[in-house]
Design a protein around this motif. Sequence first.
Motif, PDB file in Angstrom:
ATOM      1  N   UNK A 258      18.270  13.256  67.958  1.00  0.00           N
ATOM      2  CA  UNK A 258      18.839  14.157  68.958  1.00  0.00           C
ATOM      3  C   UNK A 258      18.295  13.890  70.361  1.00  0.00           C
ATOM      4  N   UNK A 259      17.028  13.435  70.451  1.00  0.00           N
ATOM      5  CA  UNK A 259      16.459  13.151  71.771  1.00  0.00           C
ATOM      6  C   UNK A 259      16.659  11.705  72.182  1.00  0.00           C
ATOM      7  N   UNK A 260      17.317  10.901  71.320  1.00  0.00           N
ATOM      8  CA  UNK A 260      17.622   9.524  71.671  1.00  0.00           C
ATOM      9  C   UNK A 260      16.496   8.555  71.432  1.00  0.00           C
ATOM     10  N   UNK A 261      15.639   8.821  70.439  1.00  0.00           N
ATOM     11  CA  UNK A 261      14.524   7.926  70.145  1.00  0.00           C
ATOM     12  C   UNK A 261      14.670   7.405  68.725  1.00  0.00           C
ATOM     13  N   UNK A 262      13.945   6.313  68.428  1.00  0.00           N
ATOM     14  CA  UNK A 262      13.944   5.761  67.070  1.00  0.00           C
ATOM     15  C   UNK A 262      12.522   5.476  66.618  1.00  0.00           C
ATOM     16  N   UNK A 263      11.544   6.148  67.197  1.00  0.00           N
ATOM     17  CA  UNK A 263      10.152   5.884  66.884  1.00  0.00           C
ATOM     18  C   UNK A 263       9.806   6.407  65.491  1.00  0.00           C
ATOM     19  N   UNK A 264       9.261   5.524  64.669  1.00  0.00           N
ATOM     20  CA  UNK A 264       8.827   5.937  63.330  1.00  0.00           C
ATOM     21  C   UNK A 264       7.650   6.894  63.409  1.00  0.00           C
ATOM     22  N   UNK A 306      19.354  22.979  73.667  1.00  0.00           N
ATOM     23  CA  UNK A 306      19.157  22.820  72.227  1.00  0.00           C
ATOM     24  C   UNK A 306      18.213  23.885  71.684  1.00  0.00           C
ATOM     25  N   UNK A 307      17.167  24.230  72.462  1.00  0.00           N
ATOM     26  CA  UNK A 307      16.188  25.173  71.992  1.00  0.00           C
ATOM     27  C   UNK A 307      15.147  24.563  71.079  1.00  0.00           C
ATOM     28  N   UNK A 308      15.245  23.243  70.810  1.00  0.00           N
ATOM     29  CA  UNK A 308      14.289  22.582  69.938  1.00  0.00           C
ATOM     30  C   UNK A 308      13.102  22.081  70.749  1.00  0.00           C
ATOM     31  N   UNK A 309      11.947  22.001  70.131  1.00  0.00           N
ATOM     32  CA  UNK A 309      10.742  21.536  70.792  1.00  0.00           C
ATOM     33  C   UNK A 309      10.285  20.228  70.157  1.00  0.00           C
ATOM     34  N   UNK A 310       9.932  19.262  70.982  1.00  0.00           N
ATOM     35  CA  UNK A 310       9.538  17.942  70.519  1.00  0.00           C
ATOM     36  C   UNK A 310       8.138  17.654  71.025  1.00  0.00           C
ATOM     37  N   UNK A 311       7.283  17.168  70.171  1.00  0.00           N
ATOM     38  CA  UNK A 311       5.923  16.818  70.559  1.00  0.00           C
ATOM     39  C   UNK A 311       5.946  15.537  71.370  1.00  0.00           C
ATOM     40  N   UNK A 312       5.186  15.512  72.450  1.00  0.00           N
ATOM     41  CA  UNK A 312       5.128  14.313  73.279  1.00  0.00           C
ATOM     42  C   UNK A 312       4.385  13.210  72.543  1.00  0.00           C
ATOM     43  N   UNK A 313       4.626  11.959  72.958  1.00  0.00           N
ATOM     44  CA  UNK A 313       4.115  10.806  72.221  1.00  0.00           C
ATOM     45  C   UNK A 313       2.616  10.618  72.376  1.00  0.00           C
ATOM     46  N   UNK A 314       1.966  11.281  73.367  1.00  0.00           N
ATOM     47  CA  UNK A 314       0.542  11.059  73.557  1.00  0.00           C
ATOM     48  C   UNK A 314      -0.306  11.938  72.641  1.00  0.00           C
ATOM     49  N   UNK A 315       0.332  12.694  71.761  1.00  0.00           N
ATOM     50  CA  UNK A 315      -0.426  13.606  70.899  1.00  0.00           C
ATOM     51  C   UNK A 315      -1.127  12.842  69.799  1.00  0.00           C
ATOM     52  N   UNK A 316      -2.146  13.470  69.238  1.00  0.00           N
ATOM     53  CA  UNK A 316      -2.801  12.882  68.079  1.00  0.00           C
ATOM     54  C   UNK A 316      -1.917  13.064  66.861  1.00  0.00           C
ATOM     55  N   UNK A 317      -1.963  12.136  65.916  1.00  0.00           N
ATOM     56  CA  UNK A 317      -1.006  12.087  64.823  1.00  0.00           C
ATOM     57  C   UNK A 317      -1.564  12.653  63.521  1.00  0.00           C
ATOM     58  N   UNK A 318      -2.596  13.446  63.610  1.00  0.00           N
ATOM     59  CA  UNK A 318      -3.161  14.040  62.407  1.00  0.00           C
ATOM     60  C   UNK A 318      -2.682  15.477  62.273  1.00  0.00           C
ATOM     61  N   UNK A 319      -2.484  15.959  61.027  1.00  0.00           N
ATOM     62  CA  UNK A 319      -2.083  17.355  60.849  1.00  0.00           C
ATOM     63  C   UNK A 319      -3.217  18.294  61.227  1.00  0.00           C
ATOM     64  N   UNK A 320      -2.898  19.559  61.402  1.00  0.00           N
ATOM     65  CA  UNK A 320      -3.890  20.550  61.795  1.00  0.00           C
ATOM     66  C   UNK A 320      -4.950  20.707  60.705  1.00  0.00           C
ATOM     67  N   UNK A 321      -6.200  20.924  61.126  1.00  0.00           N
ATOM     68  CA  UNK A 321      -7.313  21.078  60.190  1.00  0.00           C
ATOM     69  C   UNK A 321      -7.407  22.549  59.809  1.00  0.00           C
TER      70      UNK A 321
END
Length: 351
Positions: A258-264, A306-321
């Motif tokens: 929806x945001x036009x990206x294909x990043x895995x 859209x009302x959807x929220x997308x995390x920016x790419x500079x975030x850390x990729x680990x789930x919350x502790x």
Amino acid sequence: MKPAVKQVLFGRSRTESARWAAFKSWYGYSVFYCTPGEEGAHEKGGVEHEGGRFRRKHLVPPPEIESLAELNERLAAIDVAEDARHVHGRPTSIGFDFEQERPLLRPLPADGYDCGIDLTPVVHRNGRVTVRQCYYAVPAKFIGLKVRVKLKANELWIYDGRHVVARHPRLTRRYTFHDILDHYLEILLVKPGAFAGASALAQARAEGGFTKTHEAFWAAAKQKCGDREGTRQLIEVLLLHRQLPAHAVIAGMATVVRIGSISTDLVAIEARKAIEDTEDTDPGGPDAASDGEDATGVDEVELAGEGAKVISLHTRRLPADHRPALPDMSKYDRLLAPVKNTSSTMKGSSA
């Protein structure tokens, strides 16, 4: 029947098979065999007549089904309807008579008896095993190795030691096959050109595992990176299904497309975020996020309209502790501090 009796002897004597003897011992009942030939024809005539009546009424012409599970569902519905049937000359129904006899029966064992057959085929170079002239897919890493197969009435389970590595519906026609797309992803990642024509992909589409969201992501990836690299991007996303639930991965793909990206990587982040959103039932709890920031302190971007929220790419990729906070160690820190010499202080004061 052949699975129970190896050889019919004189009179009521039989040579039983080992599996039939184990089955009798498990459920704790005795067997009464009929006399062979015309002398024992009257002993089971009613049972054979009832079996023929059921077949002529409900299974003629043969039903058209997709699987054995569908056939079992139909037979179960027929059994429920048969409970209301009255045998000729009896005032009560079959279901009523059985309820009267139910308290007289022995209780069933807590665990059901495993009627499956254990086989040990070798995985062929095409990633399949042959069982009863049918072919079933196995993960590619087991090619050339011997695996254990549990053949059941409706299913076929494939084991590596004690772990189930594949489950298939049992096939009823010779020379047919059943593939699972996930088993061939490592091979297709090296040869992405074979992905579009793979039989496992066609079967995944027919069974609904390869959804329209997968198709949309694949089309967007090929448009941006070309057919080869775009297909590799899709295969990397499909590998996420091994670690994350399918609904979360599909939600992540939908958001990324929806945001036009294909990043895995972004698909993985959005999939984990979808899992956290489903687990977050208390919006005012300690895990709730503040405005414009999620529970991990990561910035979010809101899509217009859209009302959807997308995390920016500079975030850390680990789930919350979600582990509890560390215990207070201040008391132990005081033990490590140097202790004053009280004896020298007392001497100085006396002088």
